[in-house]
Design an enzyme around this catalytic site. Structure first.
Site, PDB file in Angstrom:
ATOM      1  N   SER A   5       0.851  -1.198   0.000  1.00 37.16           N
ATOM      2  CA  SER A   5       0.000   0.000   0.000  1.00 37.16           C
ATOM      3  C   SER A   5       0.883   1.243   0.000  1.00 37.16           C
ATOM      4  CB  SER A   5      -0.951   0.003   1.201  1.00 37.16           C
ATOM      5  OG  SER A   5      -0.264  -0.253   2.391  1.00 37.16           O
ATOM      6  N   GLU A   7       0.965   5.497   0.913  1.00 36.43           N
ATOM      7  CA  GLU A   7       0.299   6.580   1.654  1.00 36.43           C
ATOM      8  C   GLU A   7       0.608   7.933   1.017  1.00 36.43           C
ATOM      9  OE1 GLU A   7       0.320   6.362   5.999  1.00 36.43           O
ATOM     10  OE2 GLU A   7       0.898   8.478   6.025  1.00 36.43           O
ATOM     11  N   HIS A  66      -7.620   8.171   6.027  1.00 34.69           N
ATOM     12  CA  HIS A  66      -7.296   8.122   7.451  1.00 34.69           C
ATOM     13  C   HIS A  66      -8.348   8.990   8.144  1.00 34.69           C
ATOM     14  CE1 HIS A  66      -2.725   7.189   6.971  1.00 34.69           C
ATOM     15  NE2 HIS A  66      -3.423   6.670   5.987  1.00 34.69           N
ATOM     16  N   ARG A  96      -5.776   8.220  16.723  1.00 38.38           N
ATOM     17  CA  ARG A  96      -6.002   9.290  17.687  1.00 38.38           C
ATOM     18  C   ARG A  96      -5.639  10.623  17.049  1.00 38.38           C
ATOM     19  NH1 ARG A  96      -1.858  10.645  22.527  1.00 38.38           N
ATOM     20  NH2 ARG A  96      -0.724  11.380  20.689  1.00 38.38           N
ATOM     21  N   ASP A  98      -2.703  13.740  16.368  1.00 37.01           N
ATOM     22  CA  ASP A  98      -1.951  14.624  17.262  1.00 37.01           C
ATOM     23  C   ASP A  98      -2.621  15.978  17.250  1.00 37.01           C
ATOM     24  OD1 ASP A  98       0.190  12.931  18.108  1.00 37.01           O
ATOM     25  OD2 ASP A  98       0.991  13.051  16.064  1.00 37.01           O
ATOM     26  N   ALA A 112      -7.416   6.098  19.975  1.00 31.55           N
ATOM     27  CA  ALA A 112      -7.911   5.480  18.743  1.00 31.55           C
ATOM     28  C   ALA A 112      -8.886   4.334  19.016  1.00 31.55           C
ATOM     29  CB  ALA A 112      -6.726   4.983  17.913  1.00 31.55           C
ATOM     30  N   HIS A 138       5.519   4.080  20.918  1.00 29.34           N
ATOM     31  CA  HIS A 138       4.977   5.426  20.724  1.00 29.34           C
ATOM     32  C   HIS A 138       5.586   6.382  21.760  1.00 29.34           C
ATOM     33  CE1 HIS A 138       2.055   8.744  20.929  1.00 29.34           C
ATOM     34  NE2 HIS A 138       1.893   8.493  19.647  1.00 29.34           N
ATOM     35  N   PHE A 205      11.044  14.525  11.032  1.00 29.63           N
ATOM     36  CA  PHE A 205       9.947  13.560  11.256  1.00 29.63           C
ATOM     37  C   PHE A 205      10.347  12.548  12.326  1.00 29.63           C
ATOM     38  CE2 PHE A 205       7.308  13.264   7.056  1.00 29.63           C
ATOM     39  CZ  PHE A 205       7.042  14.619   7.143  1.00 29.63           C
ATOM     40  N   HIS A 255       3.839  -0.946   3.700  1.00 34.13           N
ATOM     41  CA  HIS A 255       3.054   0.275   3.514  1.00 34.13           C
ATOM     42  C   HIS A 255       4.057   1.416   3.346  1.00 34.13           C
ATOM     43  CE1 HIS A 255      -0.322   3.118   4.186  1.00 34.13           C
ATOM     44  NE2 HIS A 255       0.514   3.804   4.947  1.00 34.13           N
TER      45      HIS A 255
HETATM   46  P1  FAD Z   1      -3.443   5.803  20.164  1.00 38.56           P
HETATM   47  O1  FAD Z   1      -3.623   4.393  19.731  1.00 38.56           O
HETATM   48  O2  FAD Z   1      -4.566   6.440  20.896  1.00 38.56           O
HETATM   49  O3  FAD Z   1      -2.111   5.839  21.036  1.00 38.56           O
HETATM   50  C1  FAD Z   1      -1.503   7.059  21.425  1.00 38.56           C
HETATM   51  C2  FAD Z   1      -0.756   6.872  22.754  1.00 38.56           C
HETATM   52  O4  FAD Z   1      -1.677   6.624  23.811  1.00 38.56           O
HETATM   53  C3  FAD Z   1       0.207   5.684  22.783  1.00 38.56           C
HETATM   54  O5  FAD Z   1       1.284   6.056  23.605  1.00 38.56           O
HETATM   55  C4  FAD Z   1      -0.589   4.551  23.414  1.00 38.56           C
HETATM   56  O6  FAD Z   1       0.250   3.652  24.132  1.00 38.56           O
HETATM   57  C5  FAD Z   1      -1.519   5.299  24.364  1.00 38.56           C
HETATM   58  N1  FAD Z   1      -2.868   4.724  24.411  1.00 38.56           N
HETATM   59  C6  FAD Z   1      -3.554   4.104  23.417  1.00 38.56           C
HETATM   60  N2  FAD Z   1      -4.783   3.753  23.844  1.00 38.56           N
HETATM   61  C7  FAD Z   1      -4.887   4.178  25.122  1.00 38.56           C
HETATM   62  C8  FAD Z   1      -5.931   4.138  26.093  1.00 38.56           C
HETATM   63  N3  FAD Z   1      -7.106   3.561  25.818  1.00 38.56           N
HETATM   64  N4  FAD Z   1      -5.698   4.716  27.310  1.00 38.56           N
HETATM   65  C9  FAD Z   1      -4.515   5.295  27.594  1.00 38.56           C
HETATM   66  N5  FAD Z   1      -3.482   5.352  26.709  1.00 38.56           N
HETATM   67  C10 FAD Z   1      -3.672   4.814  25.496  1.00 38.56           C
HETATM   68  N6  FAD Z   1      -1.473  11.398  12.310  1.00 38.56           N
HETATM   69  C11 FAD Z   1      -2.357  12.264  11.782  1.00 38.56           C
HETATM   70  O7  FAD Z   1      -2.591  13.346  12.342  1.00 38.56           O
HETATM   71  N7  FAD Z   1      -3.001  11.988  10.602  1.00 38.56           N
HETATM   72  C12 FAD Z   1      -2.824  10.817   9.948  1.00 38.56           C
HETATM   73  O8  FAD Z   1      -3.436  10.583   8.911  1.00 38.56           O
HETATM   74  C13 FAD Z   1      -1.900   9.860  10.502  1.00 38.56           C
HETATM   75  N8  FAD Z   1      -1.675   8.676   9.896  1.00 38.56           N
HETATM   76  C14 FAD Z   1      -0.870   7.743  10.503  1.00 38.56           C
HETATM   77  C15 FAD Z   1      -0.727   6.484   9.902  1.00 38.56           C
HETATM   78  C16 FAD Z   1       0.082   5.520  10.491  1.00 38.56           C
HETATM   79  C17 FAD Z   1       0.207   4.158   9.835  1.00 38.56           C
HETATM   80  C18 FAD Z   1       0.802   5.825  11.681  1.00 38.56           C
HETATM   81  C19 FAD Z   1       1.719   4.802  12.310  1.00 38.56           C
HETATM   82  C20 FAD Z   1       0.663   7.074  12.273  1.00 38.56           C
HETATM   83  C21 FAD Z   1      -0.178   8.040  11.702  1.00 38.56           C
HETATM   84  N9  FAD Z   1      -0.360   9.300  12.270  1.00 38.56           N
HETATM   85  C22 FAD Z   1      -1.231  10.201  11.708  1.00 38.56           C
HETATM   86  C23 FAD Z   1       0.330   9.663  13.506  1.00 38.56           C
HETATM   87  C24 FAD Z   1      -0.526   9.354  14.744  1.00 38.56           C
HETATM   88  O9  FAD Z   1      -1.690  10.138  14.741  1.00 38.56           O
HETATM   89  C25 FAD Z   1       0.302   9.653  15.980  1.00 38.56           C
HETATM   90  O10 FAD Z   1       1.341   8.703  16.094  1.00 38.56           O
HETATM   91  C26 FAD Z   1      -0.488   9.800  17.262  1.00 38.56           C
HETATM   92  O11 FAD Z   1       0.396  10.360  18.237  1.00 38.56           O
HETATM   93  C27 FAD Z   1      -1.010   8.495  17.826  1.00 38.56           C
HETATM   94  O12 FAD Z   1      -2.068   8.005  17.119  1.00 38.56           O
HETATM   95  P2  FAD Z   1      -2.614   6.517  17.443  1.00 38.56           P
HETATM   96  O13 FAD Z   1      -3.791   6.291  16.608  1.00 38.56           O
HETATM   97  O14 FAD Z   1      -1.528   5.535  17.437  1.00 38.56           O
HETATM   98  O15 FAD Z   1      -3.088   6.757  18.963  1.00 38.56           O
END
Ligand code: FAD
Length: 279
Positions: A5, A7, A66, A96, A98, A112, A138, A205, A255
Site C-alpha cells: 500500500s 500513503e 485516514h 487518535r 496529534d 484510537a 509510541h 519527522f 506500507h
Molecule cells: P493511540 O492508539 O490512541 O495511542 C496514542 C498513545 O496513547 C500511545 O502512547 C498509546 O500507548 C496510548 N494509548 C492508546 N490507547 C490508550 C488508552 N485507551 N488509554 C490510555 N493510553 C492509550 N497522524 C495524523 O494526524 N493523521 C494521519 O493521517 C496519521 N496517519 C498515521 C498512519 C500511520 C500508519 C501511523 C503509524 C501514524 C499516523 N499518524 C497520523 C500519527 C498518529 O496520529 C500519531 O502517532 C499519534 O500520536 C497516535 O495516534 P494513534 O492512533 O496511534 O493513537
C-alpha cells in the site's frame, strides 16, 4: 502475496490533486491493495482528504481515508464515514491523531480505540479498520508493554489490521511482532516504510515520531546530504534491503510513506522486484 500500500497526504489545490492522481498511476504497476490519504492534525484537512480520496477513486484506484477524532463530534465522524461509504470505500485507517502544532497541551485527545468502537457501533457495512502500531514504542507510551496492551485494546475494539510507524531497525519490527503475537494480537502487522529522499525532513519527522535513525545511516547521510543522486542511491539501497529482510522473515506486506513523490518509492519497489509473480 504480500499486501502493498502507498500513503499520500492531501494536496492543497485541485492542481495538486491532478498531480497526485498522476503519481498514483505511476505506482499502480506495483499492484497496491490500496492508497491511503492522511487526515491533518486537528481535522485540518477534512475536506481536502475527502477530495483527494474522491479524485483518486474517480481515476480508478482504490483510495481510502485516514480518520481521527480531532475535536469532531461523533455524529460528524459518522456522517463523514457515510460519505466515504458512498464513494465505495471499504477500509479506513483509524487514529487518535496529534494536536496541531501551537494548540497547547490543555486539550485531551481521545484514543484510537474509542474511534474504532464508534465505527463498529454506528456503521453496519463490513469495513476494514487499520490502526497504527509502533515497533520502537509510541513517544507518549509509559512503557513498551503498555503500548502493546493498548494496541490489543484497539484490536479488541474491532480493528482488522495494523500499519506500523516506519523504522530502520528490522529487529525492532520482529521483536515487536513476536511480542504482539505472544499478547494474542492475531491481525496482520504491516511494516510502514519511509524511503530516504530528503535529509532534513527525515531527521525532523523521526525526532517527532520517536523513530531511531541508526548511527551508521545518520553518519552517512550527514556526509552526502547535499548530493541528491547519492542520497537517493543510498536510500534506495538501505531501504530495499530492509524491505527484503522484512518480507523474507514473514512480514505480511509493506506500507510506503510516499510523501506524494513517486521516484523514491518506485526505485525501492523496482529493486525488490514488485509486483511479485502470483501462483
Ligand atoms: P493511540 O492508539 O490512541 O495511542 C496514542 C498513545 O496513547 C500511545 O502512547 C498509546 O500507548 C496510548 N494509548 C492508546 N490507547 C490508550 C488508552 N485507551 N488509554 C490510555 N493510553 C492509550 N497522524 C495524523 O494526524 N493523521 C494521519 O493521517 C496519521 N496517519 C498515521 C498512519 C500511520 C500508519 C501511523 C503509524 C501514524 C499516523 N499518524 C497520523 C500519527 C498518529 O496520529 C500519531 O502517532 C499519534 O500520536 C497516535 O495516534 P494513534 O492512533 O496511534 O493513537
Amino acid at each position: 502475496m504480500p499486501q502493498i500500500s502507498f500513503e499520500f497526504f492531501p494536496p492543497q489545490t485541485p492542481r495538486g490533486r491532478v498531480n497526485l492522481v498522476r503519481t498514483a498511476k505511476v505506482l499502480e504497476r506495483f499492484q497496491p491493495a490500496f492508497y491511503s490519504v492522511t487526515y491533518g492534525a486537528g481535522g485540518s484537512t477534512r475536506e481536502r482528504t475527502f477530495a483527494a480520496v474522491a479524485s483518486l477513486r474517480e481515476s480508478g484506484v482504490n483510495a481510502i481515508p485516514h480518520l481521527s477524532w480531532s475535536g469532531d463530534r461523533e455524529d460528524a465522524i459518522v456522517a463523514l464515514l457515510d460519505d466515504y461509504l458512498e464513494l465505495g470505500v471499504d477500509r479506513v485507517v483509524a487514529l487518535r491523531g496529534d494536536l496541531p502544532s501551537g494548540a497547547g497541551t490543555s486539550r485531551q485527545l481521545r484514543h484510537a480505540d474509542s474511534l474504532v468502537r464508534l465505527i463498529r457501533s454506528r456503521i453496519d457495512a463490513p469495513l476494514g479498520i487499520e490502526v497504527a502500531a509502533y515497533p520502537e514504542v509510541h513517544p507518549d507510551a509509559p512503557s513498551a508493554s503498555t503500548d502493546i496492551d493498548f494496541l490489543k485494546g484497539k484490536i479488541e475494539a474491532g480493528a482488522t489490521g495494523c500499519i506500523t510507524q516506519y523504522f530502520y531497525n528490522a529487529e525492532a519490527y520482529f521483536h515487536f511482532r513476536d511480542r504482539c503475537a505472544a499478547a494474542g494480537i492475531d491481525v496482520p502487522i504491516v511494516p510502514g516504510v519511509m524511503p530516504i529522499s530528503n535529509y532534513e525532513t527525515l531527521v525532523r519527522f523521526s525526532a517527532k515520531a520517536g523513530v531511531d535513525i541508526p548511527r551508521w545511516i545518520q553518519r552517512h547521510l550527514d556526509e552526502i546530504q547535499g548530493d541528491r543522486d547519492a542520497l537517493l542511491a543510498f536510500g534506495t539501497e538501505v531501504v530495499s534491503r530492509l524491505c527484503r529482510r522484512l518480507l523474507d522473515d514473514g512480514a505480511p506486506g509493506l506500507h510506503f510513506y510516499t510523501l506524494n513523490k513517486a521516484p523514491p518509492t518506485r526505485a525501492i519497489a523496482e529493486r525488490i522486484g514488485l509486483p511479485f509473480p502470483t501462483g
